[in-house]
Motif scaffolding. Structure first.
Motif, PDB file in Angstrom:
ATOM      1  N   VAL A  60       4.351  17.184  11.123  1.00 28.45           N
ATOM      2  CA  VAL A  60       3.275  16.757  10.388  1.00 28.45           C
ATOM      3  C   VAL A  60       2.636  15.443  10.771  1.00 28.45           C
ATOM      4  N   ALA A  61       3.728  14.418  10.627  1.00 27.27           N
ATOM      5  CA  ALA A  61       3.399  13.152  10.987  1.00 27.27           C
ATOM      6  C   ALA A  61       2.513  12.617   9.989  1.00 27.27           C
ATOM      7  N   ALA A  62       1.040  12.079  10.478  1.00 30.33           N
ATOM      8  CA  ALA A  62      -0.038  11.655   9.739  1.00 30.33           C
ATOM      9  C   ALA A  62      -1.230  12.568   9.929  1.00 30.33           C
ATOM     10  N   ASP A  63      -0.834  13.665  10.583  1.00 32.96           N
ATOM     11  CA  ASP A  63      -1.777  14.659  10.620  1.00 32.96           C
ATOM     12  C   ASP A  63      -3.079  14.415  11.203  1.00 32.96           C
ATOM     13  N   GLN A  64      -3.163  13.450  12.010  1.00 36.83           N
ATOM     14  CA  GLN A  64      -4.512  13.134  12.791  1.00 36.83           C
ATOM     15  C   GLN A  64      -5.021  14.212  13.534  1.00 36.83           C
ATOM     16  N   TYR A  65      -4.077  15.312  14.032  1.00 38.58           N
ATOM     17  CA  TYR A  65      -4.804  16.330  14.880  1.00 38.58           C
ATOM     18  C   TYR A  65      -5.771  17.157  14.022  1.00 38.58           C
ATOM     19  N   HIS A  66      -5.756  16.967  12.615  1.00 36.32           N
ATOM     20  CA  HIS A  66      -6.966  17.744  11.900  1.00 36.32           C
ATOM     21  C   HIS A  66      -7.637  16.677  11.341  1.00 36.32           C
ATOM     22  N   GLY A  91       5.311   2.091  -0.006  1.00 39.22           N
ATOM     23  CA  GLY A  91       5.676   2.543  -1.435  1.00 39.22           C
ATOM     24  C   GLY A  91       4.966   3.881  -1.718  1.00 39.22           C
ATOM     25  N   ASN A  92       4.940   4.295  -2.942  1.00 44.69           N
ATOM     26  CA  ASN A  92       4.518   5.572  -3.435  1.00 44.69           C
ATOM     27  C   ASN A  92       2.895   5.461  -3.906  1.00 44.69           C
ATOM     28  N   THR A  93       2.172   3.968  -3.759  1.00 41.67           N
ATOM     29  CA  THR A  93       0.791   3.675  -3.921  1.00 41.67           C
ATOM     30  C   THR A  93       0.471   2.769  -2.990  1.00 41.67           C
ATOM     31  N   PRO A  94      -0.776   2.734  -2.431  1.00 41.49           N
ATOM     32  CA  PRO A  94      -1.410   1.758  -1.713  1.00 41.49           C
ATOM     33  C   PRO A  94      -1.131   0.521  -2.172  1.00 41.49           C
ATOM     34  N   PRO A  95      -0.752  -0.340  -1.077  1.00 46.60           N
ATOM     35  CA  PRO A  95      -0.783  -1.887  -1.545  1.00 46.60           C
ATOM     36  C   PRO A  95      -1.947  -2.534  -2.158  1.00 46.60           C
ATOM     37  N   SER A  96      -1.768  -3.259  -3.210  1.00 48.05           N
ATOM     38  CA  SER A  96      -3.080  -3.789  -3.570  1.00 48.05           C
ATOM     39  C   SER A  96      -3.202  -5.198  -3.638  1.00 48.05           C
ATOM     40  N   LEU A  97      -4.325  -5.906  -4.039  1.00 51.33           N
ATOM     41  CA  LEU A  97      -4.510  -7.436  -3.953  1.00 51.33           C
ATOM     42  C   LEU A  97      -3.807  -7.939  -4.845  1.00 51.33           C
ATOM     43  N   GLU A  98      -3.834  -7.512  -6.185  1.00 51.91           N
ATOM     44  CA  GLU A  98      -3.169  -8.046  -7.203  1.00 51.91           C
ATOM     45  C   GLU A  98      -1.529  -8.381  -6.968  1.00 51.91           C
ATOM     46  N   PHE A 131       3.818   0.346   9.421  1.00 49.24           N
ATOM     47  CA  PHE A 131       2.825  -0.748  10.017  1.00 49.24           C
ATOM     48  C   PHE A 131       1.274  -0.471   9.665  1.00 49.24           C
ATOM     49  N   GLY A 132       0.971   0.478   9.049  1.00 46.02           N
ATOM     50  CA  GLY A 132      -0.447   0.752   9.026  1.00 46.02           C
ATOM     51  C   GLY A 132      -1.529  -0.133   8.254  1.00 46.02           C
ATOM     52  N   LEU A 133      -2.701  -0.385   9.290  1.00 45.66           N
ATOM     53  CA  LEU A 133      -3.865  -0.990   8.412  1.00 45.66           C
ATOM     54  C   LEU A 133      -4.350  -0.058   7.383  1.00 45.66           C
ATOM     55  N   TYR A 134      -4.055   1.232   7.734  1.00 44.08           N
ATOM     56  CA  TYR A 134      -4.398   2.297   6.595  1.00 44.08           C
ATOM     57  C   TYR A 134      -3.172   2.877   5.955  1.00 44.08           C
ATOM     58  N   TYR A 135      -3.084   2.784   4.802  1.00 45.16           N
ATOM     59  CA  TYR A 135      -1.861   3.519   4.101  1.00 45.16           C
ATOM     60  C   TYR A 135      -2.336   4.884   3.934  1.00 45.16           C
ATOM     61  N   VAL A 136      -1.249   5.592   4.385  1.00 47.64           N
ATOM     62  CA  VAL A 136      -1.273   6.926   4.398  1.00 47.64           C
ATOM     63  C   VAL A 136      -0.343   7.586   3.429  1.00 47.64           C
ATOM     64  N   ASP A 137      -0.927   8.484   2.502  1.00 44.27           N
ATOM     65  CA  ASP A 137      -0.466   9.166   1.329  1.00 44.27           C
ATOM     66  C   ASP A 137       0.553  10.232   2.016  1.00 44.27           C
ATOM     67  N   PHE A 138       1.814  10.273   2.316  1.00 44.12           N
ATOM     68  CA  PHE A 138       2.498  11.284   2.961  1.00 44.12           C
ATOM     69  C   PHE A 138       2.844  12.287   2.071  1.00 44.12           C
ATOM     70  N   GLU A 139       2.732  12.172   0.887  1.00 46.42           N
ATOM     71  CA  GLU A 139       2.939  13.347  -0.251  1.00 46.42           C
ATOM     72  C   GLU A 139       1.670  13.917  -0.784  1.00 46.42           C
ATOM     73  N   ASP A 140       0.758  13.579  -0.325  1.00 48.86           N
ATOM     74  CA  ASP A 140      -0.590  14.237  -0.604  1.00 48.86           C
ATOM     75  C   ASP A 140      -1.011  15.242   0.550  1.00 48.86           C
ATOM     76  N   ALA A 141      -1.398  16.367   0.228  1.00 51.74           N
ATOM     77  CA  ALA A 141      -1.613  17.661   0.871  1.00 51.74           C
ATOM     78  C   ALA A 141      -2.673  17.267   2.036  1.00 51.74           C
ATOM     79  N   ASN A 142      -3.501  16.404   1.576  1.00 47.03           N
ATOM     80  CA  ASN A 142      -4.409  15.852   2.516  1.00 47.03           C
ATOM     81  C   ASN A 142      -4.178  14.631   3.445  1.00 47.03           C
ATOM     82  N   PHE A 143      -3.341  14.212   3.126  1.00 50.35           N
ATOM     83  CA  PHE A 143      -2.795  12.962   3.893  1.00 50.35           C
ATOM     84  C   PHE A 143      -3.597  11.824   3.777  1.00 50.35           C
ATOM     85  N   GLU A 144      -4.303  11.616   2.690  1.00 52.33           N
ATOM     86  CA  GLU A 144      -5.484  10.820   2.169  1.00 52.33           C
ATOM     87  C   GLU A 144      -5.011   9.271   2.777  1.00 52.33           C
ATOM     88  N   ARG A 145      -5.903   8.710   3.534  1.00 49.93           N
ATOM     89  CA  ARG A 145      -5.953   7.091   3.981  1.00 49.93           C
ATOM     90  C   ARG A 145      -6.522   6.404   2.916  1.00 49.93           C
TER      91      ARG A 145
END
Length: 510
Positions: free
Chosen positions: A74-80, A407-414, A462-476
């Protein structure tokens, strides 16, 4: 050919004064035609490993857990999600996107029939990039040999691979070349030949040192050198084909990309200094000398002897000057020690030939707990070495970036979780600008990676965009470093932007 080697042992640390100057760095400080981009590889982002006619590569056929092959499906699902990703690239302000083609998606058995659905996917991706004004830098081979060729004749250890790779390359040139600015025939051949066919650290896990990596087949004494030889000849044949049939009309350039850490002696002893020179010759000269001069470095000929293959006169001529550019994948430094530690000296291979061990500052490169450290001056040292050793070679920094815990959530500024990556990018871009002003012929810079990829170092990304690998839609989700890079690309003083401004922009995605 051996060369004098100057070691610049002063390491560049970011002082508060330097950080202040970096806050004013924007793309406008670089030459007008300089390309800024980001990259991924098909293996690590596409997924869809069992869809639309794709067959396995050597990275996808080993039991789950060895290198996480189940996650590669599945990786980051860029195919879809390629249209969404290209839109994000455009909004970020990227000039270029570096990606690779999965050989076994395009030609599932490695040779023969082209998969129409694989052809459609890459045409669609290239069309999407072209419609958004994003230049395509395309890698033909990024570690993912079709398993069928490995099964049939052992893959890179057999000269039959040269013909099969060249035929695959021609399909790519013919079908995609009108929209490709730059082709890399191979990604890091100075890594996968050694790791896959000598020490057994990567697919297809061949070696003859079972006391170390417990390989079941292979001959470490010769296989690393033999596979590298076949890779070089595959490159040269593909380049000849491209230059004769496609380059005059399509106008692209062609080269390859090398794994390119910088090396410093662990101490100022003459033995460690000499060992560092050997490592540099074996690491860079192994490929650069044939590509520029037509043969391997003399030091390799002396040490390796008859185990190092030879080039025929026609092969040497074909190799010489067979690059329009060289890509450098640079992240950090290694310290070099003139000893092999606990390595078995009864085994004759690349490692014992170079008679040196390398380590990250303070930690073995094989320890997962080890953190990648930032040494921006190393990029300047690396570029100065290539400028002095390989006159006028055009360079792209094809990979540069920092792995942080995923992590389980995107990195934040705070939280400041992404601050080290922002500081890292600032430091290396500043060092790159200094090198360009000092005469290095660098024409582009690519952050690794655009989105979080499947990474072989567990728990890191390494991503500039965080990918939620646990989300069915692989949200960025954009990270603070993606906002900094976007500000940099749009001519803003990225690191001077207030944290609440970053958070405002991030909140629109979260």
């Amino acid at each position: 050919m051996e060369r004098p080697f100057m070691f610049l042992v002063f390491l560049f640390f970011l002082s508060p004064q330097i950080q202040a100057s970096l806050s004013h760095l924007t793309r406008d400080h670089f030459p007008p035609a300089f390309l800024f981009g980001a990259g991924t590889s098909s293996l690590q982002v596409e997924g869809a490993a069992q869809e639309d006619g794709k067959k396995p590569s050597i990275e996808e056929t080993f039991p789950d857990g060895i290198r996480g092959s189940d996650k590669l499906k599945v990786a980051a699902d860029q195919y879809h999600k390629y249209k969404e990703d290209v839109k994000l690239m455009h909004e970020m302000g990227l000039d270029a996107y570096r990606f690779s083609i999965a050989w076994s998606r395009l030609i599932p058995d490695g040779r023969g029939a082209v998969n129409p659905l694989g052809l459609k996917y890459y045409n669609s991706l290239l069309d999407e990039l072209h419609s958004h004004g994003i230049a395509a830098h395309v890698t033909l081979y990024h570690f993912d040999l079709p398993q069928s060729l490995q099964d049939e004749y052992g893959g890179w250890v057999d000269r039959r691979i040269i013909e099969d790779f060249t035929a695959y390359a021609e399909v790519c040139f013919r079908e995609f070349g009108d929209r490709v600015v730059a082709w890399s025939t191979f990604n890091e051949p100075n890594f996968f030949t050694l790791a896959g066919y000598d020490v057994g650290l990567a697919a297809p896990y061949r070696c003859s040192i079972p006391s170390f990596f417990n390989c079941s087949e292979g001959n470490s004494s010769v296989d690393g050198y033999l596979t590298a030889h076949n890779v070089l000849l595959s490159h040269a044949n593909a380049v000849q084909l491209y230059r004769e049939r496609y380059q005059p009309k399509q106008g692209g350039s062609i080269g390859l990309s090398l794994m390119s850490p910088w090396f410093l002696p662990a101490t100022n002893s003459s033995k460690d200094v000499a060992a560092t020179q050997r490592v540099v010759d074996f690491q860079f000269g192994w490929f650069m000398d044939p590509l520029v001069h037509g043969d391997y470095p003399l030091i390799m000929r002396r040490i390796v002897g008859s185990r190092l293959p030879t080039f025929g006169e026609k092969e040497s001529k074909l190799l010489k000057s067979s690059i329009d550019f060289i890509g450098l994948n640079h992240y950090t430094i290694f310290y070099v020690h003139d000893d092999l530690g606990n390595w078995d000296m009864n085994q004759t291979d690349y490692i014992t030939d170079v008679h040196a061990r390398v380590s990250f500052p303070g930690v073995s490169p094989f320890e997962e707990k080890g953190e990648q450290e930032s040494f921006p001056s190393a990029m300047s040292d690396l570029l100065e070495y290539f400028k002095q050793s390989y006159k006028d070679v055009t360079i792209f920094i094809h990979e540069n970036g920092l792995a942080l815990p995923h992590g389980n959530t995107p990195p934040s500024l705070e939280s400041g979780d992404d601050d080290p990556r922002v500081q890292y990018l600032q430091g290396y871009l500043d060092a790159l600008l200094t090198s360009i002003r000092n005469g290095s012929n660098v024409e582009g810079y690519f952050v690794w990676s655009f989105v979080d990829c499947f990474e072989f170092a567990a728990g890191k990304a390494f991503g500039l965009y965080y990918v939620d690998f646990e989300d069915a839609n692989f949200e960025r989700y954009p990270t603070p470093s993606s906002i900094w890079y976007s500000n940099f690309l749009h001519g803003k003083e990225g690191s001077k932007v207030k944290r609440h401004v970053y958070q405002t922009e991030l909140s629109s995605y979260i």
